[in-house]
Design a protein around this motif. Structure first.
Motif, short mmCIF file in Angstrom:
data_model
loop_
_atom_site.label_atom_id
_atom_site.label_comp_id
_atom_site.label_asym_id
_atom_site.label_seq_id
_atom_site.Cartn_x
_atom_site.Cartn_y
_atom_site.Cartn_z
N LEU A 123 16.91 6.34 -4.73
CA LEU A 123 16.61 6.02 -3.34
C LEU A 123 16.64 4.51 -3.10
CD1 LEU A 123 13.70 8.54 -2.68
CD2 LEU A 123 16.02 8.68 -1.77
N SER A 124 16.10 3.75 -4.05
CA SER A 124 16.07 2.29 -3.91
C SER A 124 17.48 1.72 -3.91
CB SER A 124 15.25 1.66 -5.04
OG SER A 124 13.92 2.12 -5.02
N LEU A 125 18.32 2.22 -4.80
CA LEU A 125 19.71 1.75 -4.84
C LEU A 125 20.44 2.11 -3.56
CD1 LEU A 125 20.67 2.58 -8.54
CD2 LEU A 125 20.29 0.32 -7.53
N LEU A 126 20.14 3.29 -3.00
CA LEU A 126 20.78 3.70 -1.75
C LEU A 126 20.39 2.76 -0.61
CD1 LEU A 126 22.43 5.75 -0.10
CD2 LEU A 126 20.32 7.09 0.19
N LYS B 23 2.96 13.28 -5.75
CA LYS B 23 3.81 14.19 -6.51
C LYS B 23 5.19 14.26 -5.89
CE LYS B 23 3.85 18.86 -8.43
NZ LYS B 23 3.13 20.14 -8.52
N ASN B 24 5.25 14.27 -4.55
CA ASN B 24 6.50 14.22 -3.81
C ASN B 24 6.58 12.85 -3.14
OD1 ASN B 24 8.76 14.55 -2.23
ND2 ASN B 24 7.83 16.06 -0.84
N ILE B 25 7.48 12.00 -3.60
CA ILE B 25 7.51 10.62 -3.11
C ILE B 25 8.32 10.46 -1.83
CG2 ILE B 25 7.27 9.78 -5.46
CD1 ILE B 25 10.20 8.87 -5.32
N LEU B 26 9.01 11.51 -1.37
CA LEU B 26 9.91 11.37 -0.22
C LEU B 26 9.19 10.95 1.07
CD1 LEU B 26 12.38 14.35 -0.78
CD2 LEU B 26 12.82 11.91 -1.10
N PRO B 27 8.03 11.57 1.44
CA PRO B 27 7.37 11.13 2.68
C PRO B 27 6.95 9.66 2.63
CG PRO B 27 6.52 13.25 1.99
CD PRO B 27 7.36 12.74 0.86
N SER B 28 6.39 9.23 1.49
CA SER B 28 5.97 7.84 1.36
C SER B 28 7.17 6.90 1.35
CB SER B 28 5.15 7.65 0.08
OG SER B 28 3.95 8.38 0.13
N PHE B 29 8.26 7.32 0.73
CA PHE B 29 9.45 6.46 0.69
C PHE B 29 10.06 6.33 2.09
CE2 PHE B 29 13.67 4.95 -0.25
CZ PHE B 29 13.48 4.13 -1.35
N ALA B 30 10.02 7.43 2.86
CA ALA B 30 10.53 7.37 4.23
C ALA B 30 9.70 6.39 5.06
CB ALA B 30 10.50 8.76 4.86
N PRO C 248 0.12 9.52 2.30
CA PRO C 248 -0.58 9.09 3.51
C PRO C 248 -0.29 9.96 4.72
CG PRO C 248 1.22 7.61 2.99
CD PRO C 248 1.06 8.52 1.82
N LEU C 249 0.66 10.88 4.62
CA LEU C 249 1.03 11.70 5.76
C LEU C 249 0.48 13.11 5.67
CD1 LEU C 249 4.78 10.63 6.07
CD2 LEU C 249 2.78 9.66 7.19
N VAL C 250 -0.26 13.43 4.61
CA VAL C 250 -0.75 14.80 4.41
C VAL C 250 -2.17 14.90 4.92
CG1 VAL C 250 -1.37 16.52 2.68
CG2 VAL C 250 0.75 15.24 2.44
N PHE C 251 -2.48 15.99 5.64
CA PHE C 251 -3.82 16.20 6.16
C PHE C 251 -4.68 16.85 5.08
CE2 PHE C 251 -1.56 15.44 9.96
CZ PHE C 251 -2.49 14.90 10.85
N ILE D 14 0.83 -1.20 0.00
CA ILE D 14 0.00 0.00 0.00
C ILE D 14 0.87 1.25 0.00
CG2 ILE D 14 -1.64 1.33 1.40
CD1 ILE D 14 -2.95 -1.31 2.18
N VAL D 15 1.98 1.22 0.70
CA VAL D 15 2.90 2.37 0.69
C VAL D 15 3.50 2.52 -0.71
CG1 VAL D 15 4.96 3.38 1.71
CG2 VAL D 15 3.40 2.07 3.14
N PHE D 16 3.83 1.41 -1.36
CA PHE D 16 4.28 1.49 -2.75
C PHE D 16 3.22 2.13 -3.63
CE2 PHE D 16 7.51 -1.73 -1.60
CZ PHE D 16 8.60 -1.26 -2.34
N TYR D 17 1.96 1.79 -3.37
CA TYR D 17 0.86 2.42 -4.11
C TYR D 17 0.88 3.93 -3.93
CZ TYR D 17 -3.92 4.13 -4.82
OH TYR D 17 -5.02 4.87 -5.21
N PHE D 18 1.05 4.39 -2.68
CA PHE D 18 1.06 5.83 -2.44
C PHE D 18 2.28 6.50 -3.08
CE2 PHE D 18 -2.04 5.13 1.04
CZ PHE D 18 -2.96 6.09 0.65
N ILE D 19 3.36 5.78 -3.23
CA ILE D 19 4.51 6.33 -3.94
C ILE D 19 4.13 6.63 -5.39
CG2 ILE D 19 6.82 5.78 -4.86
CD1 ILE D 19 7.39 4.32 -2.26
N THR D 20 3.37 5.75 -6.01
CA THR D 20 2.93 5.99 -7.39
C THR D 20 1.91 7.11 -7.48
OG1 THR D 20 1.07 4.41 -7.35
CG2 THR D 20 3.26 3.54 -7.88
N ARG D 21 1.24 7.42 -6.37
CA ARG D 21 0.17 8.43 -6.37
C ARG D 21 0.67 9.80 -5.95
NH1 ARG D 21 -3.63 9.16 -8.20
NH2 ARG D 21 -5.15 9.55 -6.56
#
Length: 459
Positions: free
Chosen positions: A295-298, A241-248, A456-459, A232-239
């Motif tokens: 990020l994935s490679l890191l 605009k800024n993927i950093l919060p979801s990737f964290a 998922p972290l945005v109000f 589901i978090v991977f899903y939110f990464i695709t959704r």
């Protein structure tokens, strides 16, 4: 100040409440309340609070999907299973039952919905009832298996059927993101509880909790939840605009899987990560593709480096990995026992939760949904679960959308873990059944422009 301004307008209040329930604030509030009641030990107060919120929803709103956040999170509220032996515990839920009846009187279903899961779930319930009927110890088996017959057999069918009659998210919201937020926030509850137990080193014998005993289950249960919410978090990464919060958040959940020491979940996550990364990369725009790849490679480099370092500096690490993933263990005995029970009772099985063995008076299941099915419910149970599995796959693959895809992957990871554990007979299977219901009932397409997509972290 005019008197008109002092008058409470209930209609406006309901509109504001509806906006709140469809926002991310609601599942986050439920997450916070669950952790609050669990950590403080005010479990009864927690159940009562959840029931009151459910009653408010049932009285005022037609959409029963608003109950899902409460339904999933309440599983992780008990810090002591002794609550379930108290009659007072069950009386707490009576008002919710009354309000449910009122709900269906006020909001009459336009048409009784009989989804693809109805027949399989009824079939499973019947096989549980018939399981062990030909055994000489049938009465004893039923005494062991009654909670599972009621919770997994009857309970899952009732929840699916009732919710399906009123799963009606608002048309002006993104129903896909709305549902994914609910499941994600509910799944984060046991993850935080795991850290709380581990850090404080509390002892279950003294009335609190330990690292292995969370109160409602053990750390292996959390492995199932992590395998469900990580896609589901991977899903939110695709959704996003800024993927950093979801990737964290993804990195945190990957670390949590390792921290849980749930070997099955760790192994399945390692094997499935390339697939998850591939489909995520495929659904990203060019800018986010480059960032996601870096990020994935890191993460892969850091994780691989730590693994190599531990392998060379800690010989016990390699011995542990070998013992857990290559050596045979007690599962061999359990699977052989299951097969012997099946040979003795091939049609109806030996009975739900017929103990495979006892360890210090604790019943041990067969540690495989397949072997547990054939041992406890026989060939009829096997047919029922094959029927259920086929219908779930049909539901998840009915549409080719990212929403369907990532929930389907969640199910596949759950299915893999259940094949070496007993997930279909654990209460956490409700996550999969609710996801099946949501995918089947979702009537809105995910067409929000990228600028309005959320994390998922945005109000």
């Amino acid at each position: 100040m005019s008197m008109k301004r002092l008058v409470f307008n209930y209609s406006d209040f309901i509109v504001s409440a509806e906006d709140f329930f469809y926002s991310v604030k609601y599942p986050l509030l439920v997450l916070f309340l669950t952790l609050l009641f669990w950590t403080t030990g005010w479990v009864f107060s927690g159940f009562l609070t959840f029931v009151l919120i459910a009653c408010f929803i049932l009285i005022n709103f037609e959409d029963l999907s608003l109950l899902i956040s409460l339904l999933l999170s309440i599983l992780f509220l008990p810090n002591d299973l002794s609550y379930f032996t108290s009659p007072l515990f069950y009386l707490v839920f009576v008002p919710a039952g009354v309000c449910l009846v009122y709900h269906f009187i006020k909001f009459k279903p336009r048409k009784i919905f009989l989804g693809k899961m109805v027949k399989p779930l009824i079939f499973i319930f019947l096989t549980m009832l018939l399981g062990g009927i030909t055994s000489a110890n049938a009465s004893q088996n039923y005494s062991y298996g009654l909670p599972q017959i009621l919770e997994i057999g009857a309970g899952m069918f009732v929840i699916y059927f009732v919710l399906s009659q009123g799963f009606l998210p608002k048309k002006d919201i993104n129903a896909h993101d709305y549902f994914m937020r609910i499941v994600l926030c509910a799944g984060l509850v046991p993850v935080f509880e795991l850290y709380f137990c581990a850090v404080l080193k509390i002892n279950a014998v003294n009335g609190t909790l330990s690292y292995n005993n969370i109160g409602w289950g053990d750390k292996n249960f959390i492995g199932y939840i992590l395998l469900i919410i990580i896609p589901i978090v991977f899903y939110f990464i695709t959704r996003s605009k800024n993927i950093l919060p979801s990737f964290a958040l993804l990195v945190f959940l990957i670390f949590s899987t390792i921290f849980s020491r749930c070997d099955g979940a760790i192994g399945i996550l390692v094997l499935s990560s390339p697939v998850l990364c591939f489909f995520t990369f495929k659904h990203l725009n060019k800018t986010n593709k480059n960032l996601f790849l870096c990020l994935s490679l890191l993460v892969l480099t850091i994780g691989g480096g730590i693994t190599v370092y531990k392998a060379f500096t800690e010989p016990s690490f390699l011995r542990y990995a070998y013992r857990r993933f290559l050596e045979t263990d007690v599962r061999d005995f359990l699977y052989i026992t299951a097969f012997n029970v099946f040979k003795e009772f091939p049609i109806f099985g030996g009975g739900v939760f017929l103990p495979a063995m006892k360890v210090y008076e604790n019943l041990v299941n067969y540690h495989s949904s397949f072997f547990h099915v054939v041992a406890t419910t026989g060939i009829l149970g096997l047919f029922a679960y094959v029927y259920l599995t086929v219908n779930r796959v049909r539901i998840f693959t009915a549409k080719n959308t990212p929403f369907n895809l990532f929930i389907f992957i969640s199910y596949l990871l759950f299915f893999c873990y259940a094949s070496i554990d007993c997930g279909e007979f654990l209460i956490v299977v409700i996550f999969i059944n609710v996801c099946s219901l949501a995918v089947e009932q979702m009537r809105y397409t995910d067409t929000l422009p990228l600028s309005k997509k959320i994390t998922p972290l945005v109000f």
